[in-house]
Design an enzyme around this catalytic site. Structure first.
Site, PDB file in Angstrom:
ATOM      1  N   ASP A  12      -1.600  -0.896   6.098  1.00 53.93           N
ATOM      2  CA  ASP A  12      -1.818  -0.426   7.468  1.00 53.93           C
ATOM      3  C   ASP A  12      -3.228   0.074   7.724  1.00 53.93           C
ATOM      4  OD1 ASP A  12      -1.446   1.890   5.818  1.00 53.93           O
ATOM      5  OD2 ASP A  12      -1.177   3.060   7.655  1.00 53.93           O
ATOM      6  N   ASP A  61      -7.069  -1.574   3.519  1.00 47.87           N
ATOM      7  CA  ASP A  61      -6.127  -2.624   3.111  1.00 47.87           C
ATOM      8  C   ASP A  61      -6.543  -4.007   3.611  1.00 47.87           C
ATOM      9  OD1 ASP A  61      -4.389  -0.775   1.887  1.00 47.87           O
ATOM     10  OD2 ASP A  61      -3.487  -0.306   3.825  1.00 47.87           O
ATOM     11  N   ASP A  91       0.861  -1.170   0.000  1.00 46.03           N
ATOM     12  CA  ASP A  91       0.000   0.000   0.000  1.00 46.03           C
ATOM     13  C   ASP A  91       0.905   1.229   0.000  1.00 46.03           C
ATOM     14  OD1 ASP A  91      -2.334   1.718   0.515  1.00 46.03           O
ATOM     15  OD2 ASP A  91      -1.458   1.900   2.515  1.00 46.03           O
TER      16      ASP A  91
END
Length: 649
Positions: free
Chosen positions: A542, A546, A337
């Site tokens: 995080d 996600d 990410d």
């Protein structure tokens, strides 16, 4: 004169803590006495002592073997050992060759010693993991109106205020409301350097306070603290068998049946095929039962994986089960990410460009005065920039935020708007004529560099623009290079940001593929496509958005301190220190675990093969077969414990 005080050993505690070792020691004494009686031809006494050795040394194995046979209708190696030992004893009585009874007793003894050593080895691993339990105190110093009171941790409630003196452990996760200090967070993150904390920062349970006294306010139930979650997850990891271990356990059950069938055939056929006498045939069949048992094969996996899990916990890498430790070493592609993972997730003001008749401070002052009422990260970055310049913000009234566009408010009777070009467009006529050309050109250039452009107007007049950008984590570029050196074939970045911003950051970091403007379900689609192409794929993230991708990936990796609760619960591996470098450590540890397991399995199979050949060619006796068999089991177990030791990264 020096005096010494002698205390009696607590035999009750020793037996409770080390029952296998006590049983093995007692069995050893009885076997030695029985052997001495036989040496002096005191057969009656020997036959009185040796059954006790059989009973004490073989009790646990017999119990486990019979339990498996009765409850699961399966044979296991414990029962095979007992059958072999009893077979030797009966053969010795039948032939009046009493040394065979000693052989059986030695088999029981060595099996008991092996069990004690394996128990010690596993206790060593468990102690490394269970040391987490001692990281939090049992009580906390609760601050009441007129006094302090020691209360059990479980009695704490949200809103309670706690006093933590210098050098004390933080009792539970809480926010600092008074004081400042440096906290040693090594127990949580694996980092040895203290972290400076002050008012508003969170202090984690199990960390050690430095030189300053702190007043903390409990902000979540003690059972939900980070360290308690770590303990629960590690305990869960101990009880869950990875696929490789499940396969070996299934193999053991089928293998044990094959051994029994072969043992029966070895008793029946050789007298007819090779003219062996029945005593020799039975004795070799008993040795076969011992040396062919897959004890070493069974010990090849779990000690290694549990040692790896304990090693990871010490470094701030939390593996939720052994399967993920195996998988992380096999990943061929890894997806990151962007925001909060490859970047810090904390935007900063990069550039302020005013119109010709104003200055940077005027633009920043107006923007920050309005953004002070916003919780958006970009707004907070603008306010922080004004604070860094020590600007005094004018009062703002009627502040109204419009999600995804910007915020407006009144300053000294003037309507100030801060946000995207679309947000301020209704205030300016004949766009883009009223946008200064030099600012439009500069904004396009800054966008290509990954910046977000925030426009500032006052009473429909453009004051200027502010370029804000997320900052790349210092280690991100190095991590990408190291992953490629480790042989990871494809490194991907997933982002919900604009394509231009995402690609700019991807190019800076050397990312192979960049996917931008993704919704959570789009990230899942990308992960599934990567799995079809690369099989084993890791995802690092995080945020809440996600979580679906973390759950879909072969290995989901979350950042512990910065990660959302749902991301931490969904991920398979948690990096407690929020340091991407730990991914390299995790991959290396996974590869070491796989390497050690392969070595253990090869060694176990090789040992069985050598002992089988020796039984039918060299004619080894039962004690020698037991020593070879149990010795290989102990060596394999100790080999797994190598993963407790850190290696240079």
């Amino acid at each position: 004169m020096t005096t010494y005080s002698l205390t009696k050993p607590n035999f009750k505690k020793i037996f409770a803590d080390h029952p296998e070792a006590v049983a093995a020691a007692t069995c050893a004494v009885l076997v030695l006495i029985g052997w001495l009686f036989l040496a002096f031809n005191w057969i009656g006494l020997a036959l009185f002592v040796l059954p006790a050795a059989y009973a004490i040394g073989g009790y646990e194995s017999a119990k486990e073997g019979l339990t498996t046979l009765i409850e699961e209708k399966e044979l296991d190696v414990d029962l095979l050992m007992i059958v072999a030992a009893l077979g030797a004893a009966f053969l010795g009585l039948w032939r009046r060759e009493y040394h065979l009874i000693i052989d059986g007793a030695v088999l029981i003894l060595i099996f008991a010693i092996s069990g004690a050593l394996e128990g010690y080895a596993m206790q060593k691993t468990n102690r490394a993991i269970a040391s987490l339990m001692g990281l939090t105190p049992d009580t906390a110093r609760l601050m009441l109106r007129d006094r302090e009171k020691q209360v059990p941790i479980e009695k704490l409630q949200i809103g309670d205020r706690l006093l933590v003196k210098p050098g004390e452990l933080i009792p539970t996760d809480a926010l600092i409301v008074e004081g400042a200090s440096s906290l040693n967070e090594a127990s949580i993150t694996g980092e040895s350097l203290p972290v400076e904390k002050s008012i508003g920062d969170e202090a984690f349970a199990g960390t050690i306070n430095g030189a300053g006294a702190l007043i903390l306010e409990v902000n979540q139930p003690p059972e939900s603290s980070l360290i308690q979650r770590v303990i629960r997850l590690v305990e869960q990891a101990q009880t869950e068998a990875p696929p490789s271990q499940i396969f070996i356990e299934r193999l053991e059950r089928g293998y044990a049946k094959v051994i029994v069938i072969c043992g029966v055939l070895l008793i029946i056929l050789p007298p007819f095929l090779f003219n062996w006498d029945w005593e020799t045939t039975i004795y070799k069949a008993l040795i076969f039962l011992v040396v062919a048992s897959p004890c070493a094969l069974m010990a090849a996996i779990m000690p290694a994986l549990l040692s790896g899990i304990a090693n990871g916990a010490r470094q701030g890498i939390l593996f939720k089960n052994g399967a993920q430790l195996e998988l992380i070493g096999k990943i061929k592609a890894i997806a990151f990410d962007k925001t909060g993972t490859l970047t810090t997730g904390k935007p900063k003001v990069k550039k302020i460009i005013p119109v010709a008749d104003t200055d940077e401070n005027t633009v920043l002052l107006n923007a920050a005065a309005v953004e002070a009422y916003s919780e958006h990260p970009i707004g907070q970055a603008i306010v922080q920039a004004a604070s860094d310049k020590q600007l005094t913000l004018p009062p703002t009234t009627n502040a109204v935020a419009r999600t995804g566009f910007g915020i407006s408010g009144e300053i000294a009777g003037k309507q100030v708007k801060v946000g995207t070009a679309k947000f301020i467009e209704p205030e300016i006529s004949q766009l883009p004529a009223y946008f200064p050309k030099n600012l439009v050109t500069a904004s396009e250039c800054l966008k290509t560099q990954g910046n977000t452009i925030v426009w500032v107007t006052s009473d429909s007049e453009v004051l200027g623009m502010i370029a804000v950008a997320d900052t790349i984590r210092p280690a991100a570029e190095t991590i990408v290079k190291r992953l490629k050196k480790l042989g990871v074939k494809q490194i991907i970045m997933l982002s919900g940001d604009s394509d231009r911003t995402a690609r700019h950051i991807g190019q800076q970091l050397g990312i192979d593929e960049v996917y931008a403007e993704l919704l959570p379900e789009d990230k899942v689609t990308v992960i599934r496509r990567l799995q079809r192409e690369y099989q084993t794929v890791a995802m690092v993230g995080d945020g809440i958005n996600d979580a679906p991708a973390l759950a879909t990936a072969s290995v989901g990796i979350a950042l512990g301190n910065a990660g959302s609760d749902i991301a931490l619960e969904t991920a398979d591996i948690v990096l407690m220190a929020d340091r991407l470098e730990k991914i390299i450590s995790a991959i290396r540890l996974g590869r070491r675990a796989t390497k050690v397991i392969k070595q253990n399995i090869i060694f176990a199979l090789f040992s069985i093969a050598i002992l089988l050949v020796a039984n039918f060619t060299a004619g080894i006796n039962l004690p020698l077969g037991v020593i070879g068999h149990e010795g290989s089991t102990v060596l394999v177990t100790l080999s797994g414990l190598r993963l407790l030791r850190n290696t240079k990264q």
